[in-house]
Design an enzyme around this catalytic site. Structure first.
Site: not given
Lengths: 153, 153
Positions: B59, B87, B90
């Site tokens: 990402e 996560c 991101c």
């Protein structure tokens, strides 16, 4: 070399914050210091506008640079000093990089991700907890931000 | 060009995940798509080891690349497709980049920061909420990770 006191390293981070403001970037600075020798391994201020990169926060820039220098995605021998409480993005990056100790200047109620909001290190999805202290030159670290945003208005 | 269905873009992200595994990186892939034309603007898989950068998640790499290409730290005209729940790092970057729509393959109980753990977008410190959907080709997106970690053992 010898490890100096925390305020000395926060002062260096503050210099980077001042330099960031000079570039019209939000004045936050970060410094990575070898946990035993006290060697200053990386220092940066925010550069999100200059670099056209929303992730170019001071903490991310020092982590990225030192990791590249050392050829590793983990830097467990380096302590991080930052003028403002890291945001959630930076808190996660600090954990992923396996930084052992984090020393913070001022806290950030609005965008912080350590003591506020996501409180990243307190989550079960955080798999590397670290030692954290705050309040080093907090007044100076906070004032530079207030002055910056006041001048912007 | 015309905007294709979500599974098509997730399939492209899965190709990036496969390529990541080929480089011995955790197989997660991401694709940025223009929200009106359907143009594929950036695609990457994880590269944390290859690039010695703990923030080089799929990402982050697509966001960083497109922002650089466009000379802006905000990309409000692009939707993000990712094979696994982002996560916390991101999730925050997605919000900072002003991405309007996020389409996720599989969920991630262990490390996710959207539906799990920090639940970044639900925090008062998140100043840009976005539209999120999940479950696109979830089985495939999940299986590639299981296979990767099984082979590692």
């Amino acid at each position: 070399m010898t490890y100096l006191d925390h305020n000395t390293y926060i002062s260096l981070a503050l210099e980077e914050a001042r330099l960031a403001a000079f570039h019209n970037e939000v004045p936050i600075g970060a410094v990575l210091v070898h946990k035993e020798t006290g060697e200053i391994a990386a220092r940066h201020g925010n550069r999100t506008i200059t670099q056209s990169d929303p992730t170019a926060h001071a903490e991310i820039l020092v982590i990225r640079q030192l990791c590249k220098d050392l050829g590793s995605q983990r830097i467990p021998d380096y302590n991080l000093y930052v003028t403002l409480e890291p945001c959630t993005l930076c808190a996660a990056a600090i954990s992923f990089a396996r930084i052992p100790n984090l020393y913070i200047g001022a806290l950030d109620k609005k965008g912080g991700g350590v003591y506020h909001g996501a409180q990243f290190f307190d989550q079960p999805t955080c798999h590397h907890k670290i030692h954290i202290e705050h309040g080093f030159m907090a007044q100076d670290c906070s004032q530079i931000l207030k002055d910056f945003f006041k001048a912007k208005r």
